[in-house]
Enzyme design. Structure first.
Site, short mmCIF file in Angstrom:
data_model
loop_
_atom_site.label_atom_id
_atom_site.label_comp_id
_atom_site.label_asym_id
_atom_site.label_seq_id
_atom_site.Cartn_x
_atom_site.Cartn_y
_atom_site.Cartn_z
N ASP A 223 0.86 -1.19 0.00
CA ASP A 223 0.00 0.00 0.00
C ASP A 223 0.89 1.24 0.00
OD1 ASP A 223 -3.28 0.20 0.86
OD2 ASP A 223 -2.10 2.05 0.92
N GLU B 205 -14.30 -8.44 -8.25
CA GLU B 205 -14.61 -8.88 -6.90
C GLU B 205 -16.12 -8.73 -6.68
OE1 GLU B 205 -12.48 -9.69 -4.15
OE2 GLU B 205 -14.48 -10.02 -3.36
N LEU C 80 -34.52 -7.08 -2.37
CA LEU C 80 -35.87 -6.61 -2.65
C LEU C 80 -36.51 -6.05 -1.37
CD1 LEU C 80 -37.39 -6.56 -5.30
CD2 LEU C 80 -38.41 -8.76 -4.75
N CYS D 95 -19.69 1.33 -3.56
CA CYS D 95 -19.82 0.75 -4.90
C CYS D 95 -21.09 1.16 -5.64
CB CYS D 95 -19.75 -0.78 -4.80
SG CYS D 95 -18.16 -1.35 -4.20
N ARG E 294 -19.25 5.40 3.80
CA ARG E 294 -19.31 6.05 2.49
C ARG E 294 -20.74 6.01 1.92
NH1 ARG E 294 -14.01 3.14 -0.06
NH2 ARG E 294 -14.90 1.36 1.01
N1 LIG Z 1 -15.57 -2.40 -0.73
C1 LIG Z 1 -16.10 -3.49 -1.27
O1 LIG Z 1 -16.75 -4.29 -0.61
C2 LIG Z 1 -15.92 -3.80 -2.73
C3 LIG Z 1 -16.57 -4.94 -3.28
C4 LIG Z 1 -16.34 -5.25 -4.61
C5 LIG Z 1 -15.51 -4.44 -5.36
N2 LIG Z 1 -14.93 -3.33 -4.81
C6 LIG Z 1 -14.03 -2.54 -5.63
O2 LIG Z 1 -12.69 -2.81 -5.21
C7 LIG Z 1 -11.89 -1.64 -5.33
C8 LIG Z 1 -11.24 -1.30 -4.00
O3 LIG Z 1 -12.24 -0.92 -3.08
P1 LIG Z 1 -11.97 -0.81 -1.53
O4 LIG Z 1 -13.28 -0.56 -0.89
O5 LIG Z 1 -11.13 -1.96 -1.09
O6 LIG Z 1 -11.05 0.51 -1.50
P2 LIG Z 1 -10.34 1.17 -0.24
O7 LIG Z 1 -10.42 2.62 -0.45
O8 LIG Z 1 -10.83 0.55 1.02
O9 LIG Z 1 -8.82 0.70 -0.37
C9 LIG Z 1 -7.97 1.08 -1.40
C10 LIG Z 1 -6.53 0.98 -0.88
O10 LIG Z 1 -5.65 1.14 -1.99
C11 LIG Z 1 -4.53 1.91 -1.57
N3 LIG Z 1 -3.87 2.46 -2.75
C12 LIG Z 1 -4.29 3.45 -3.57
N4 LIG Z 1 -3.41 3.62 -4.58
C13 LIG Z 1 -2.42 2.71 -4.38
C14 LIG Z 1 -1.22 2.38 -5.09
N5 LIG Z 1 -0.85 3.02 -6.21
N6 LIG Z 1 -0.43 1.40 -4.61
C15 LIG Z 1 -0.77 0.74 -3.49
N7 LIG Z 1 -1.90 1.01 -2.78
C16 LIG Z 1 -2.69 1.98 -3.22
C17 LIG Z 1 -5.13 2.92 -0.64
O11 LIG Z 1 -4.15 3.50 0.21
C18 LIG Z 1 -6.15 2.06 0.13
O12 LIG Z 1 -5.57 1.46 1.28
C19 LIG Z 1 -12.81 -0.57 -5.88
O13 LIG Z 1 -12.72 -0.57 -7.27
C20 LIG Z 1 -14.18 -1.04 -5.46
O14 LIG Z 1 -15.18 -0.54 -6.32
C21 LIG Z 1 -15.12 -3.01 -3.50
#
Ligand SMILES: NC(=O)c1ccc[n+]([C@@H]2O[C@H](COP(=O)([O-])OP(=O)(O)OC[C@H]3O[C@@H](n4cnc5c(N)ncnc54)[C@H](O)[C@@H]3O)[C@@H](O)[C@H]2O)c1
Length: 476
Positions: free
Chosen positions: A30, A146, A249, A259, A327
Site C-alpha cells: 500500500d 470482486e 428486494l 460501490c 461512504r
Molecule cells: N468495498 C467493497 O466491498 C468492494 C466490493 C467489490 C468491489 N470493490 C471494488 O474494489 C476496489 C477497492 O475498493 P476498496 O473498498 O477496497 O477501497 P479502499 O479505499 O478501502 O482501499 C484502497 C486501498 O488502496 C490503496 N492504494 C491506492 N493507490 C495505491 C497504489 N498506487 N499502490 C498501493 N496502494 C494503493 C489505498 O491507500 C487504500 O488502502 C474498488 O474498485 C471497489 O469498487 C469493492
C-alpha cells in the site's frame, strides 16, 4: 503461488487474507505508511467478519506480509490490483488503478501478470493494456472482478457464485488465465472466461442491477403506502418467484456504500457518452436519493410541523450493519433531510459514532454523538432507526420510553420489536405494515365508525413510515 496484492483496503485485505489462508505466499503493498505499520501489528484498518483471525494466523505462519511502495511487489508470479476507484468527490475514477498498473508495468522486476480486481467501467482495461504494453511488451492484464459484500466478504470470497476472468486475445493461450485458474481452483466455483471489457461489464452491470432492485422495492414501498398495500407481503410474494428472487428486494432508506451509488451514476454516464440512451439505468440514482427525503416526509406527516426544532435520536450511521464503512451512508441522507426540516440530531452507532459525527460536520451537518442508544434518546421527540444493527432488534424500549420526550419511532429497516415498543407506549412508524392502526386485520377491533379506512387514510395513518426488512444491505 506467490502473489502481491496492491492496495490494503476492504477488497485488498480480504483478497490477501483469503489467499494466504488458502496456502499462498502473499505480499500486500500500500502507499499508506501508517496503514501498513498498523497491519504489521495485525491491527486492521477496517471491520470485516473473520478477517482479523485470517490476517493474524497468516502473519504468524509467515504467509502474509505488508509493505509500502510498489517495489515490494517484485518477485511474485501475479500482482493483484485492489486499489480504490473513487475520487475526492466520491465519483468513480480509474486513475488510481492506472497509476498502479503503469507503475508495475514500468518495473521490469515486478510480476508481468497483472490482475485487476478493482471495479472498472467497461473499456478501461483495453486502454490500460495499450499503455502498459508501451512500457513492456511482456505485460499481461486480466480483469478478475470482486463480488464480495462488506460484512460477509470473507465468506463470499471463499464461496463465490462464479469467478470471472477477462483477458485480451486467446484465453486458452494465456499464462495469466492458467495462473488464476490454479489460484482459484480450491474454491470450486464456475469460471466465466471472457474478454476484459465484458468482464468489466459483468461486474458493473451486477452492481447496477442490484441498485435497481433495491430501488424498485423502495418505489414499491411508496406505492404500497399510497394504495394501502402491505409492502412486506408484496416483496415476500414477489421474491418467491424464482425468476425474481427475494434478495435485494427489501425496502429501506436507500442503498449506499462505496460501490452501488458511484457505479449507478457512472454506468449511465458512460452510456450517455457512448451515445446510448439508458432511461431505466439513468433513473436509479435520483429515485434512491428521494428515498430518505420521502421517509422524513412521512415522519413530518405523522405530526405536521413537529420536526422543526425537535430533537431526533438517529440510531445507526454506517451504510449497513456489520461494517464501519460510512461512504454514502443512507443514514447521512436521513440526517441531512432531518436537519433541513429543522431537527436537532443526536446520533449513535455501535461502531462509528465519532467518525460519523466528524464526517457529517465536514459535510456541514451538525450532529452530536451519544455513547449508547439510550443516551441518544434522552429528551428526544422521535427516534429514527437508520441501520439494521442486530442490537437495534432488542432495544430496551421500556427504558427508552422513560427518557424520551415524544413517542414516535421511525423504523427505516424494520428491525424494531414493534410489540415491545408499543407496550412501552411508543408509536412505531412502518409504512405499509399491517401493524398500522389504519389497516385492520381479521380479529382487530373495528373502527368506531364501522368504515374501512380509505387508501388516503392508510397512507397518512399516524403510525406509518416504512415497512422494510433487513438482509439486503448492498454488496459493497
Ligand atoms: N468495498 C467493497 O466491498 C468492494 C466490493 C467489490 C468491489 N470493490 C471494488 O474494489 C476496489 C477497492 O475498493 P476498496 O473498498 O477496497 O477501497 P479502499 O479505499 O478501502 O482501499 C484502497 C486501498 O488502496 C490503496 N492504494 C491506492 N493507490 C495505491 C497504489 N498506487 N499502490 C498501493 N496502494 C494503493 C489505498 O491507500 C487504500 O488502502 C474498488 O474498485 C471497489 O469498487 C469493492
Amino acid at each position: 503461488v506467490q502473489v502481491s496484492v496492491i492496495g490494503a483496503g476492504y477488497v485488498g485485505l480480504v483478497t490477501a487474507g483469503c489467499l494466504a489462508a488458502m496456502g499462498n505466499d502473499v505480499r500486500v503493498v500500500d502507499i499508506d505508511e501508517a496503514r501498513v505499520a498498523r497491519l504489521r501489528r495485525a491491527e486492521l484498518p477496517i471491520r470485516e467478519a473473520g478477517l482479523d483471525e485470517l490476517v493474524r494466523a497468516s502473519l504468524e505462519a509467515g504467509r502474509l506480509r505488508f509493505d509500502v511502495g510498489l517495489a515490494a511487489a517484485r518477485g511474485g508470479r501475479l500482482a493483484i490490483v485492489c486499489v480504490g476507484t473513487l475520487d475526492a468527490d466520491g465519483e468513480w475514477t480509474g486513475d488510481q488503478v492506472r497509476r498502479a498498473i503503469l507503475g508495475l508495468a514500468a518495473d521490469r522486476q515486478a510480476p508481468r501478470g497483472i490482475v485487476i480486481r478493482s471495479t472498472l467501467m467497461p473499456g478501461t482495461t483495453v486502454r490500460l493494456l495499450a499503455q502498459a504494453l508501451e512500457l513492456d511488451r511482456r505485460v499481461e492484464l486480466a480483469v478478475n472482478p470482486e463480488f464480495t459484500r462488506e460484512a460477509s466478504a470473507v465468506q463470499d470470497f471463499m464461496h463465490p457464485d462464479r469467478v470471472v476472468i477477462g483477458v485480451a486475445g486467446e484465453a486458452a493461450a494465456s499464462t495469466l488465465v492458467a495462473s488464476l485458474t490454479e489460484l482459484y481452483s480450491p474454491l470450486s466455483a464456475p469460471l466465466v472466461i471472457t474478454d476484459p471489457t465484458s468482464a468489466e461489464a459483468i461486474k458493473v452491470a451486477s452492481n447496477v442491477f442490484l441498485a435497481a432492485k433495491i430501488t424498485y422495492a423502495n418505489e414499491l414501498a411508496r406505492l404500497c403506502a399510497a394504495v394501502g398495500a402491505d409492502v412486506q407481503a408484496v416483496v415476500d410474494g414477489l421474491g418467491m418467484d424464482k425468476r425474481i428472487g427475494r434478495s435485494f428486494l427489501s425496502p429501506g432508506p436507500g442503498y449506499g456504500g462505496s460501490c452501488l451509488p458511484a457505479q449507478a451514476r457512472a454506468l449511465p454516464e458512460l452510456a450517455r457518452r457512448a451515445g446510448v440512451e439508458t432511461r431505466l439505468m439513468a433513473a436509479i440514482t435520483s429515485s434512491n436519493e428521494d428515498q430518505a427525503e420521502w421517509l422524513v416526509g412521512r415522519l413530518e406527516a405523522a405530526s405536521p410541523g413537529a420536526l422543526s426544532g425537535s430533537r431526533v435520536a438517529l440510531l445507526g450511521l454506517t451504510f449497513k450493519a456489520g461494517t464501519d464503512d460510512l461512504r454514502e451512508s443512507p443514514a447521512f441522507r436521513l440526517a441531512r433531510s432531518l436537519a433541513a426540516h429543522g431537527a436537532i440530531i443526536c446520533a449513535y452507532d455501535p461502531v462509528a459514532t465519532l467518525p460519523a459525527v466528524e464526517e457529517l460536520a465536514a459535510q456541514g451537518i451538525e450532529v452530536s454523538g451519544a455513547a449508547s442508544s439510550l443516551v441518544a434518546c434522552a429528551d428526544a421527540d422521535a427516534v429514527v432507526i437508520a441501520t439494521e444493527w442486530p442490537e437495534f432488534r432488542s432495544l430496551p424500549w421500556a427504558d427508552i420510553a422513560a427518557v424520551l420526550r415524544g413517542k414516535l419511532v421511525a423504523d427505516a429497516r424494520n428491525v424494531v420489536d414493534v410489540d415491545a415498543a408499543t407496550a412501552a407506549g411508543l408509536s412505531v412508524l412502518s409504512l405499509g405494515s399491517v401493524r398500522g392502526p389504519a389497516k385492520r386485520r381479521t380479529g382487530d377491533t373495528p373502527r368506531e365508525d364501522g368504515r374501512e379506512p380509505s387508501s388516503r387514510e392508510a397512507d397518512s395513518g399516524p403510525v406509518s413510515l416504512v415497512s422494510a426488512r433487513v438482509g439486503d444491505a448492498g454488496p459493497s
